[in-house]
Write an enzyme that holds these catalytic residues in place. Structure first.
Site, PDB file in Angstrom:
ATOM      1  N   ARG A   1      -4.635   7.269 -36.949  1.00 29.23           N
ATOM      2  CA  ARG A   1      -4.535   5.877 -37.370  1.00 29.23           C
ATOM      3  C   ARG A   1      -5.111   5.734 -38.772  1.00 29.23           C
ATOM      4  O   ARG A   1      -6.061   6.420 -39.134  1.00 29.23           O
ATOM      5  CB  ARG A   1      -5.329   4.972 -36.426  1.00 29.23           C
TER       6      ARG A   1
ATOM      7  N   ASP B   1      -7.458   2.940 -21.707  1.00 26.38           N
ATOM      8  CA  ASP B   1      -7.629   2.519 -23.107  1.00 26.38           C
ATOM      9  C   ASP B   1      -7.657   0.999 -23.306  1.00 26.38           C
ATOM     10  O   ASP B   1      -8.450   0.516 -24.103  1.00 26.38           O
ATOM     11  CB  ASP B   1      -6.502   3.130 -23.960  1.00 26.38           C
TER      12      ASP B   1
HETATM   13  C1  OXD Z   1      -8.259   5.032 -30.357  1.00 24.72           C
HETATM   14  C2  OXD Z   1      -7.197   5.577 -29.499  1.00 24.72           C
HETATM   15  O1  OXD Z   1      -8.340   5.393 -31.522  1.00 24.72           O
HETATM   16  O2  OXD Z   1      -7.147   5.214 -28.319  1.00 24.72           O
HETATM   17  O3  OXD Z   1      -9.027   4.222 -29.851  1.00 24.72           O
HETATM   18  O4  OXD Z   1      -6.381   6.363 -29.979  1.00 24.72           O
HETATM   19 MN    MN Z   2      -8.448   3.587 -27.908  1.00 28.10          MN
END
Ligand code: OXD
Ligand code: MN
Length: 603
Positions: free
Chosen positions: A78, A293
């Site tokens: 990310r 998550d």
């Molecule tokens: C994070 C993921 O970065 O779940 O939290 O990938």
């Molecule tokens: Mn995450």
């Protein structure tokens, strides 16, 4: 324009038809593929990517129907620095988000997206975050030019034609994605098209729309996950009085057969996936997973806080996962899985990553696609390499995973990685104090992330990169949620720290499956059992209240783990107070007062 199926037969939703039509004009794709979500569609796309050299098919006997992708080395995670919340006013995005004036940003995006799908197929993916038809679920539609994204979205969300049947003519969240690598004049494609110098992950919270350009990786490209289910959903949740959180959801059953649900938020590298799939060391206890998550939570008809996992798959970090540390994750990825940036064995073509087995296999190809020498300094798998697997393949999937009503949450757990100060576990006095615990989440950085190791990073509610509006207002929203039901119906809130170290620098608490001992204490607290002492910082376990039967740890360990150094904790409160200053008058007075009260009690 060539369509795989006629647009008007696929949908009659006017917003969807005009959005698709506008984007065809903007993006100039060669073809349009309206996804149906079928296995045949998935298989055909995978077949195409294997024949183009974009994917490697793993050995069918060892890992049926599974594929490996190796990304561009500049597109591996990310990109928070390229992530924007473009609310009309900067103050709405708050001090923790990147912001740009929405009209300016729209202009820039228009230029970037213009013609960006030339020579490519534009895929249209309808998806539901949450069980289809659940009143907690929401629908999005993603346009993308990445076949890899289509296949991952099929695992990570409920996706395809069935979603349109539920959507009918309602509104959806438009999610526009392009890897930003048009193929002009029949130019040949490359293994992992992307445009790292032009990455933009942009959210317009008032419009509830998402634009992502230049990256094909994970949270940047699978827009249902962080972009929709956290950043945009947190705004929807604020407006509609629910919660969109970066939390796992687990079911815990005691030896008497009573099942309760806990949700937990931890910053990255604190073992969230391992906790969600914990294999309990205490006899008779059982853990089942609803999600690893994200949690969407809403006060239900019964006035309890009800949670769903909006996702349908795991997008987990591979390195460190093994049959020893997390057998349930390993079993979840035995088939029908996608792997990205892990290493693979040359002869039998299966995946490998650091710590998967004690010794690495002798014939490894690393994540760059080069032969790997076992003496190499560099890891064979990228530290952020991932597996994508359907949750339905997890051997301990919770029976209520698909329940549209969600599961009732009895406890919310916050935590971080701290080698001192914070005890193994403590409980908040009430919801307001619980909100302060969430706001105060901080963790020491590990080698897994860029930057200095061991540095304290504030990460309120583990939402720092994921909150779609002013985080000060987000804290106030948490306080408001607490006023929507009676205090006996609200979950109890806890803070844990599995990572306290002794003077020699060794972890004191064994962690992993032994964490059930701490969960057991929380379970008992939610039953109203009086096994805690009131202290200035919250309720701490009474002496011997944590079941350590059969656990071999030095005799004074529990004392150290549960000790609170008043001076050090006072300094911790001062540090939090300082951190909260950036939210100015958006930081709620109720939290300020709670913080002062705790400081006073510690003096
Ligand atoms: C994070 C993921 O970065 O779940 O939290 O990938
Ligand atoms: Mn995450």
């Amino acid at each position: 324009m060539q369509f795989n199926t006629p647009l008007d037969k696929w949908t009659s939703n006017p917003q969807l038809i005009s959005w698709i039509t506008e984007n065809i004009a903007l993006l100039s794709p060669k073809k349009v593929h309206l996804c149906d979500g079928s296995q045949e569609e998935y298989d055909a796309l995978m077949h195409q990517m294997v024949s183009q050299g974009k994917a490697i098919k793993l050995d069918e006997k060892k890992r049926p129907n599974s594929f490996l992708f190796l990304s561009n080395p500049d597109d591996v995670a990310r990109v928070e620095e390229c992530t924007f919340i473009c609310s009309k006013k900067k103050i709405e995005a708050g001090p923790t988000n990147n912001w740009e004036e929405p009209e300016e940003m729209k202009k820039r995006l228009k230029e970037l997206f213009s013609g960006s799908m030339e020579g490519r197929t534009m895929y249209v993916i309808p998806f539901s975050m949450g069980p289809l038809g659940s009143n907690i679920a929401h629908i999005g539609v993603q346009i993308t030019d990445s076949e890899y994204v289509v296949c991952n979205m099929r695992i990570m969300t409920r996706m395809g034609k069935k979603v349109l049947d539920v959507l009918k003519n309602d509104r959806f969240v438009p999610c526009l994605h392009s890897v930003g690598y048009p193929l002009k004049d029949n130019q040949e494609d490359i293994k992992w098209p992307c445009s790292p110098e032009n990455r933009y992950i942009v959210h317009f919270p008032e419009e509830r729309s998402i634009f992502s350009f230049g990256s094909g990786y994970g949270g940047n490209a699978l827009l249902g996950k962080k972009c929709f289910a956290l950043r945009i959903a947190s705004v929807m949740a604020r407006d509609e009085m629910w919660l969109a959180e970066h939390m796992l959801i687990m079911g815990i059953t005691n030896p008497e057969g009573k099942r309760k649900y806990f949700a937990a938020a931890f910053p990255s590298a604190c073992g969230k996936t391992n906790l969600a799939m914990l294999a309990p060391s205490l006899p008779g206890w059982k853990v089942e997973v609803v999600g690893d998550d994200i949690a969407w939570m809403k006060i239900g008809k019964d006035n309890t806080l009800r949670a769903i996992n909006p996702e349908a798959g795991f997008f987990g970090v591979a390195p460190g996962t093994s049959y020893e540390t997390n057998p349930n994750a390993m079993k979840s990825i035995e088939k029908n899985s996608i792997f990205t940036n892990v290493a693979h064995t040359e002869k039998e073509v299966d995946v490998w990553w650091e710590k998967m087995t004690k010794a690495p296999p002798s014939d490894l190809i690393d994540w760059y696609g080069k032969k790997w020498d076992s003496g190499s300094e560099k890891p064979a798998a990228h530290p952020n390499s991932r597996f994508t697997a359907p949750i339905s393949q997890c051997p301990i999937i919770d029976p209520s995973f698909e329940d549209p009503e969600g599961v009732p949450i009895s406890a919310i757990i916050f935590g971080g990685r701290r080698d001192g100060v914070i005890p193994l576990v403590y409980e908040a006095f009430d919801w307001t104090h619980g909100t302060l615990l969430g706001a105060g989440v901080s963790s020491q950085t590990t080698a897994a992330a860029k930057g200095q190791v061991g540095k304290l990073r504030h990460d309120p509610f583990a939402m720092l990169p994921f909150c779609g509006y002013n985080m000060g207002d987000y804290f106030a929203h948490w306080l408001n949620i607490g006023k929507q039901t009676s205090s006996d119906k609200l979950p109890k809130v806890f803070y844990v720290n599995w990572f306290r170290k002794d003077d020699a620098g060794n972890f004191i608490w064994p962690g992993f499956g032994e964490n059930i001992r701490v969960l057991k204490w929380m379970f008992e607290r939610t039953e109203g059992i009086n096994n805690a002492d009131e202290t200035p910082i919250g309720y701490l376990p009474k002496k011997d209240a944590i079941d350590i039967s059969g656990l071999k740890i030095p005799s004074n360990s529990m004392e150290i783990l549960l000790s609170v150094d008043k001076k050090a904790f006072y300094d911790e409160m001062l540090d939090q107070e300082k951190y909260f200053e950036m939210f100015e008058d958006h930081f709620p007075n109720e939290l300020k007062e709670m913080l002062s009260k705790i400081k006073k009690a510690l003096k």
